[in-house]
Design a protein around this motif. Structure first.
Motif, PDB file in Angstrom:
ATOM      1  N   PHE A 349       0.829  -1.197   0.000  1.00 28.85           N
ATOM      2  CA  PHE A 349       0.000   0.000   0.000  1.00 28.85           C
ATOM      3  C   PHE A 349       0.868   1.253   0.000  1.00 28.85           C
ATOM      4  O   PHE A 349       1.836   1.355   0.768  1.00 28.85           O
ATOM      5  N   ILE A 350       0.509   2.190  -0.853  1.00 26.46           N
ATOM      6  CA  ILE A 350       1.156   3.505  -0.876  1.00 26.46           C
ATOM      7  C   ILE A 350       0.301   4.431  -0.020  1.00 26.46           C
ATOM      8  O   ILE A 350      -0.824   4.765  -0.372  1.00 26.46           O
ATOM      9  N   PHE A 351       0.844   4.828   1.114  1.00 32.36           N
ATOM     10  CA  PHE A 351       0.089   5.582   2.116  1.00 32.36           C
ATOM     11  C   PHE A 351       0.543   7.041   2.092  1.00 32.36           C
ATOM     12  O   PHE A 351       1.743   7.324   2.077  1.00 32.36           O
ATOM     13  N   THR A 352      -0.417   7.970   2.102  1.00 27.43           N
ATOM     14  CA  THR A 352      -0.119   9.397   2.115  1.00 27.43           C
ATOM     15  C   THR A 352      -0.839  10.051   3.286  1.00 27.43           C
ATOM     16  O   THR A 352      -2.046   9.860   3.469  1.00 27.43           O
ATOM     17  N   ILE A 353      -0.093  10.815   4.085  1.00 28.78           N
ATOM     18  CA  ILE A 353      -0.652  11.535   5.231  1.00 28.78           C
ATOM     19  C   ILE A 353      -0.287  13.004   5.100  1.00 28.78           C
ATOM     20  O   ILE A 353       0.890  13.346   4.946  1.00 28.78           O
ATOM     21  N   GLU A 354      -1.290  13.875   5.179  1.00 26.62           N
ATOM     22  CA  GLU A 354      -1.069  15.320   5.151  1.00 26.62           C
ATOM     23  C   GLU A 354      -1.540  15.895   6.485  1.00 26.62           C
ATOM     24  O   GLU A 354      -2.721  15.850   6.803  1.00 26.62           O
ATOM     25  N   SER A 355      -0.609  16.442   7.243  1.00 23.60           N
ATOM     26  CA  SER A 355      -0.922  16.950   8.579  1.00 23.60           C
ATOM     27  C   SER A 355      -1.481  18.367   8.510  1.00 23.60           C
ATOM     28  O   SER A 355      -1.158  19.138   7.612  1.00 23.60           O
ATOM     29  N   THR A 356      -2.311  18.707   9.509  1.00 28.33           N
ATOM     30  CA  THR A 356      -2.804  20.084   9.617  1.00 28.33           C
ATOM     31  C   THR A 356      -1.880  20.961  10.449  1.00 28.33           C
ATOM     32  O   THR A 356      -2.083  22.170  10.509  1.00 28.33           O
ATOM     33  N   GLY A 357      -0.892  20.365  11.108  1.00 32.05           N
ATOM     34  CA  GLY A 357       0.094  21.173  11.815  1.00 32.05           C
ATOM     35  C   GLY A 357       0.307  20.850  13.275  1.00 32.05           C
ATOM     36  O   GLY A 357       1.345  21.197  13.846  1.00 32.05           O
ATOM     37  N   ALA A 358      -0.651  20.227  13.935  1.00 36.37           N
ATOM     38  CA  ALA A 358      -0.477  19.921  15.359  1.00 36.37           C
ATOM     39  C   ALA A 358       0.637  18.906  15.568  1.00 36.37           C
ATOM     40  O   ALA A 358       1.415  18.994  16.520  1.00 36.37           O
ATOM     41  N   PHE A 359       0.721  17.908  14.695  1.00 37.77           N
ATOM     42  CA  PHE A 359       1.783  16.904  14.719  1.00 37.77           C
ATOM     43  C   PHE A 359       2.498  16.929  13.373  1.00 37.77           C
ATOM     44  O   PHE A 359       1.922  17.295  12.346  1.00 37.77           O
ATOM     45  N   SER A 360       3.757  16.514  13.388  1.00 31.84           N
ATOM     46  CA  SER A 360       4.437  16.276  12.123  1.00 31.84           C
ATOM     47  C   SER A 360       3.846  15.011  11.502  1.00 31.84           C
ATOM     48  O   SER A 360       3.318  14.154  12.213  1.00 31.84           O
ATOM     49  N   PRO A 361       3.893  14.848  10.189  1.00 30.84           N
ATOM     50  CA  PRO A 361       3.242  13.687   9.562  1.00 30.84           C
ATOM     51  C   PRO A 361       3.798  12.352  10.032  1.00 30.84           C
ATOM     52  O   PRO A 361       3.056  11.377  10.171  1.00 30.84           O
ATOM     53  N   GLU A 362       5.118  12.278  10.293  1.00 29.62           N
ATOM     54  CA  GLU A 362       5.668  11.009  10.765  1.00 29.62           C
ATOM     55  C   GLU A 362       5.203  10.690  12.184  1.00 29.62           C
ATOM     56  O   GLU A 362       5.000   9.530  12.544  1.00 29.62           O
TER      57      GLU A 362
END
Length: 384
Positions: A349-362
């Motif tokens: 699976f190719i997973f993509t996460i875009e954060s809103t800013g509270a946490f870093s994506p990792e």
């Protein structure tokens, strides 16, 4: 061997024991996308599905640990793309749902409007404020229940006070104009007892900026000026006070942010988006040469194919970037269906996460893994 002797197909030399035939291996590990619909979409879950030919289809902890891996493909300040290999779609979807709905964040929940003579109604303005991402670590705060008093450990207070003169130029109100009030609310609660002591809407025992966890990092909005363009550098809350409006406009309010989860309201979701797709595989079943190769390359809008020179003026089509395939199926429509096969790996699976800013994506993905682990521990403890 006499003609009456019965021989099992599994004992024939072209089906080796302990190894799946090619067509069964394809059915087990790949989704094949035809021009009209995909096939082999179901997962083979039964551990003894291939026991008769000596293939173990079970999945235990040790086998999972050996096959599972993650590979980071792209990482920026607010987005990460990585591969998860060796898992089932149900587990990948569990991570996605946890990221969207169960990782807590801080968001504006209560808006106390003192004055609003702008063209935007109070309810619409409050809704916009609730969706502004806040740069506040939720791990440093407690949940605020109905019976709790807002204090420095469960509430963040912001103030917005902007205005423009009658007939003046248009003023743009943006999220960076929300001012953090570390001492809590500055508004007094209405009381009908003249002898009672005035109380504010919060009860802070100390200033938040005196606490060590907040003193080095003010609790503002998620996107500072340098992260976005100069024209639209921050989240727009409202345009107001255009010259066509012949009266003074003003907004004065307090916004109280609390800790919550996305399953209660989308404003608490820590991701702008979290999604995954199965790894695409594009296979040429036959060699495509000459003009047919040129036509195939032009059919693909994302550049999956390219021309490979063979010498003497000959050329053929080659797959150079199957990962970019969006499954538009243009390459298999018409006469090309017998030349090209589109597949998807069921366990990649190719997973993509875009954060809103509270946490870093990792950090978001690590948090999702931790939450899923806690859920599994609860199930085990309840069953035992």
């Amino acid at each position: 061997m006499s003609s009456s002797t019965k021989v099992s197909a599994l004992d024939m030399p072209d089906v080796p024991m302990g190894q799946l035939p090619e067509h069964l291996h394809l059915q087990r590990t790949r989704v094949v996308c035809k021009a009209d619909a995909p096939i082999h979409t179901e997962g083979i879950q039964y551990s003894g599905a291939y026991a008769s030919i000596g293939v173990d289809n079970s999945m235990g902890p040790n086998k999972f640990c050996k096959s599972f891996k993650t590979v980071v493909v792209r990482l920026t300040a607010d987005e990460i793309e990585f591969d998860m290999v060796g898992i089932d779609a149900s587990l990948a979807n569990a991570f996605r749902r946890i990221l969207i709905a169960e990782v807590p964040t801080m968001a504006i929940e209560k808006v106390l409007v003192v004055n609003n003579t702008s063209v935007i109604a109070d309810e619409v303005l409050a809704h916009r404020l609730g969706l502004v991402p806040l740069n506040a670590d939720p791990r440093l705060f407690e949940y605020l229940s109905e019976n709790d008093t807002p204090n420095e450990r469960n509430t963040i207070v912001y103030k917005l006070d902007v205005s423009c003169k009658k007939g003046g130029s248009r003023v743009t109100v943006k999220s960076n104009q929300l001012k953090w009030l570390p001492n809590g609310s500055e508004l007094q609660m209405t009381t009908y007892d003249s002898s009672a002591k005035a109380k504010s809407y919060t009860s802070f025992s100390c200033s938040q900026d005196s606490l060590p966890e907040f003193s080095k990092k003010p609790l503002g909005v998620s996107f500072p000026l340098e992260l976005l363009s100069d024209i639209q550098n921050l989240l727009l809350i409202i345009y107001h006070c255009h010259k066509s409006y012949n009266y003074e406009q003003a907004i004065e309010l307090e916004a109280h942010a609390v800790k919550g989860m996305g399953k209660v309201h989308a404003k608490w979701s820590p991701v702008a988006t979290a999604w995954y797709r199965m790894l695409p595989e594009v296979v040429l079943l036959k060699e495509v040469k000459g003009d047919d190769a040129e036509k195939l390359v032009k059919k693909c809008p994302v550049g999956v194919f390219d021309i490979e020179e063979l010498g003497n003026g000959d050329k053929k089509a080659a797959v150079v970037n199957s990962r970019a395939c969006t499954l538009c199926r243009e390459c298999i429509r018409g006469v090309n269906e017998e030349l090209v096969e589109l597949r998807r790996a069921k366990d990649h699976f190719i997973f993509t996460i875009e954060s809103t800013g509270a946490f870093s994506p990792e950090e978001l993905f690590i948090k999702a893994v931790t939450i899923l682990e806690e859920k599994c521990d609860r199930v085990i403890s309840e069953l035992s």
